[in-house]
Design an enzyme around this catalytic site. Structure first.
Site, short mmCIF file in Angstrom:
data_model
loop_
_atom_site.label_atom_id
_atom_site.label_comp_id
_atom_site.label_asym_id
_atom_site.label_seq_id
_atom_site.Cartn_x
_atom_site.Cartn_y
_atom_site.Cartn_z
N GLY A 59 65.29 40.46 50.33
CA GLY A 59 65.99 39.64 51.32
C GLY A 59 65.78 38.15 51.08
O GLY A 59 66.74 37.37 51.04
N GLY A 81 64.50 36.72 48.28
CA GLY A 81 64.89 36.37 46.92
C GLY A 81 66.39 36.17 46.78
O GLY A 81 66.86 35.23 46.13
N GLU A 103 54.77 26.76 51.94
CA GLU A 103 55.15 26.52 53.33
C GLU A 103 55.57 27.80 54.04
O GLU A 103 55.20 28.06 55.18
CB GLU A 103 56.31 25.51 53.38
CG GLU A 103 56.81 25.17 54.78
CD GLU A 103 55.77 24.47 55.62
OE1 GLU A 103 55.51 23.28 55.37
OE2 GLU A 103 55.19 25.10 56.51
N LEU A 133 59.82 26.86 59.03
CA LEU A 133 59.35 25.84 59.98
C LEU A 133 58.32 24.94 59.32
O LEU A 133 57.52 25.39 58.51
CB LEU A 133 58.71 26.52 61.20
CG LEU A 133 59.61 27.42 62.05
CD1 LEU A 133 58.77 28.09 63.15
CD2 LEU A 133 60.75 26.62 62.67
N ASP A 167 49.34 40.85 59.67
CA ASP A 167 50.23 39.77 59.24
C ASP A 167 49.86 38.46 59.95
O ASP A 167 49.80 37.39 59.33
CB ASP A 167 51.68 40.18 59.55
CG ASP A 167 52.66 39.04 59.34
OD1 ASP A 167 52.92 38.71 58.17
OD2 ASP A 167 53.17 38.49 60.34
N LYS A 209 48.15 34.83 58.40
CA LYS A 209 48.65 33.47 58.66
C LYS A 209 47.54 32.58 59.23
O LYS A 209 47.41 31.41 58.85
CB LYS A 209 49.85 33.53 59.60
CG LYS A 209 51.08 34.17 58.93
CD LYS A 209 52.18 34.51 59.91
CE LYS A 209 53.38 35.14 59.19
NZ LYS A 209 54.34 35.78 60.13
#
Lengths: 371, 371
Positions: free
Chosen positions: B15, B17, B149, B156, B226, B230
């Site tokens: 998705g 890529g 990022e 964002l 996940d 982060k």
């Protein structure tokens, strides 16, 4: 990365300038400060050796150092000439921490000479469109860089975000927000979301003035021109050909009867004394919004498809992000094709010496990385 | 600015890529795409001429071009070898659009060879602290750049903002936010601010799964890993020595009884079938919050002074920014010394191919500007 020798000229030692020099002095490997100008005095490292450097953290006593050159105010051309005599292989950067329109209109001279420009000064980017074009064309021809993040939202990542959206091919459809810390404070206090407020408009203005949140003449905030300049910059980045901040509607909050009072101390005092005569008008606006379950806020908006820029009062739902803003915060919402119905939002303090200087220094870091 | 010839290797055509290649093809002067790898196939421009280039906008038909080299899957070492044979004076960049931990652990090889890395792949930056350190030390020694990022909040401006705060000397005291689009959607739907919802937790999870908002196995979202990855990245940027995402408390939303079901289709189906047994627990949490006038949300937070990272459920006032989040938006609040009591906030879609790819491409643009 191999790094070139970078020479730095800094103009202005007001609130932003002082914070900037302080922050600069704490960088692990700061560029060499060789020129520091305040209103009528300039301190210089003797050219062409550019040595000794001016100590950024100790600039107030540096003028007593006999090895540094003292001068009166230099013209922009003289500063260009000084900074462009840097040894071959090195580069120079001008940091303009003033709000001087004359210096801003000389940016093309600096850039053509290969001197990069970093600044929170809105004037160069929000005056005639021809100056904007000249600045970026000069940067390209001189191989120099221009960064001006702090011209909108101080240190908030507003311009960098917008430039990334545009550069990666997103379609920005609308930008909306509260762009003035002063007007944010005035309306958050005058018409808060949570409790109905009995506050009179003139009292809120007076309070903000006493706290130092307004310009010395509050009309310089209330006329909306500061917001209009910021909108001009954003609109131009999106690609709209905005001729000047006067070329779109700005709703002024200065009663027409008081607009022509002089900007002298006496004039400002008369303005503050007579402002209560108009409290009824502002209360009516507030109550009208309240009847609709809303609050009134002073916002700027850009509708890209309609090529429309507007600055003025609007009503917002009480649960909206704009209505819920606190203190003197700014909020900027970017509506784009990729982000869909929920905008990309940046929010936080949009004024103040420390956060504005932080935006300038972050820009300078990016210039140093690229030169 | 004089620009070097840049050669680009891109891994992954999922998705993100696919969106990335599409966006890349529309850049005014894109770098030269010379390697494109998907699971078991690799397409290469014949070295050492690196010509012809692979057309980024038309990569799906490019494998029929006889002038391009087709190969099976290449090892990271083979890709390093191919990309580092670029002609003298040119530079290479690897864009890793996978979530492959093996490729991520090879970043140091790429970087030491002078190949810059741009990626939304969290694995390299959120696994063992030794890999994080190796990545940045290798970048320094190889004169290469690393931008990631999109590993937090997709496109964002989260990491760039945090790095600017840190680099300019601000003291970040606390970071707090909603970092998972999936968990944002689940709680905004399960416990909305505006109306009391009768929604059952299992129904909301099922709805999110049907909409494709969750991973194929929803437990990969519900386990909080996940979000923990982060938080690990953010904490390390602030300077905390987080050993791994397992080294701090993570509140899993997977009922203990269902945690050991296999990750097979049958196991996932059994998980979904049995999830309603636990609805009562989630409803109790929601009602408990409601009694206090609050809502429950799944958040991550970092308390810098206490060196404390946490991921899990918390209650929030209904008028707070976190409670008011919409759809599957992320929100990240940075509390710092300079910003004072009102944080710097970034908000918007934090997942999705287009916005993630936009973050990757914006990073690539920055690398191109600096190389």
């Amino acid at each position: 990365m191999p790094s070139k020798q970078i020479y730095l000229g800094v103009i202005g030692v007001g609130g932003v300038g002082t914070s900037f020099l302080q922050q600069l002095s704490k960088l692990p490997s700061p560029p060499t400060l060789v020129l520091l100008a305040r209103s009528s005095q300039t301190l210089l490292s003797p050219a062409p050796a550019y040595s000794p450097a001016i100590p950024a953290g100790d600039w107030q006593t540096a003028s007593a150092n006999p090895s540094l050159t003292k001068s009166g105010a230099l013209s922009p051309s003289e500063i260009v000439s000084y900074l462009s005599s840097a040894p071959s292989g090195s580069r120079s950067v001008l940091v303009d921490n003033t709000s001087d329109p004359a210096l801003a209109s000389a940016y093309p001279q600096f850039l053509k000479a290969g001197i990069s420009v970093v600044t929170p000064n809105k004037k160069g980017f929000s005056s005639d469109l021809s100056l904007w074009k000249d600045i970026f064309a000069s940067a390209a021809s001189g191989g120099a860089l221009v960064y001006h993040e702090s011209t909108v939202g101080a240190g908030l990542p507003v311009l960098s975000t917008l430039r990334d959206l545009v550069a990666t091919g997103d379609q920005v459809t609308r930008i909306e927000g509260v762009f003035s810390g002063t007007l944010s404070f005035l309306f958050n206090t005058f018409a808060p979301v949570s409790a109905s407020s009995e506050a009179k408009w003139s009292d809120v203005v007076s309070q903000a003035k006493d706290l130092g949140y307004t310009e010395p003449d509050p009309r310089d905030d209330l006329n909306g021109m500061d917001v209009a300049r910021k909108l001009t910059i954003l609109a131009r980045i999106v690609g709209l050909q905005v001729q000047s901040p006067e070329s779109f509607p700005i709703e002024s909050l200065i009663p027409a009867e008081l607009a022509s009072l002089p900007g002298t101390a006496a004039g400002i005092q008369e303005f503050m004394t007579r402002l209560p005569e108009f409290d009824g008008q502002m209360t009516a606006l507030k109550e009208q919004a309240e009847k609709a379950g809303k609050v009134v806020r002073y916002v700027g908006s850009i509708d890209v498809a309609k090529n429309e820029v507007k600055v003025g009062l609007q009503q917002f739902d009480k649960d909206s992000a704009i209505a819920g803003l606190k203190g003197s915060d700014n909020i900027i919402s970017f509506y784009t094709q990729r982000y869909g119905s929920n905008p990309l939002i940046v929010q936080g303090a949009g004024a103040g010496g420390e956060v504005t200087a932080m935006g300038v220094l972050a820009d300078l870091n990016k210039v140093l990385e690229r030169l």
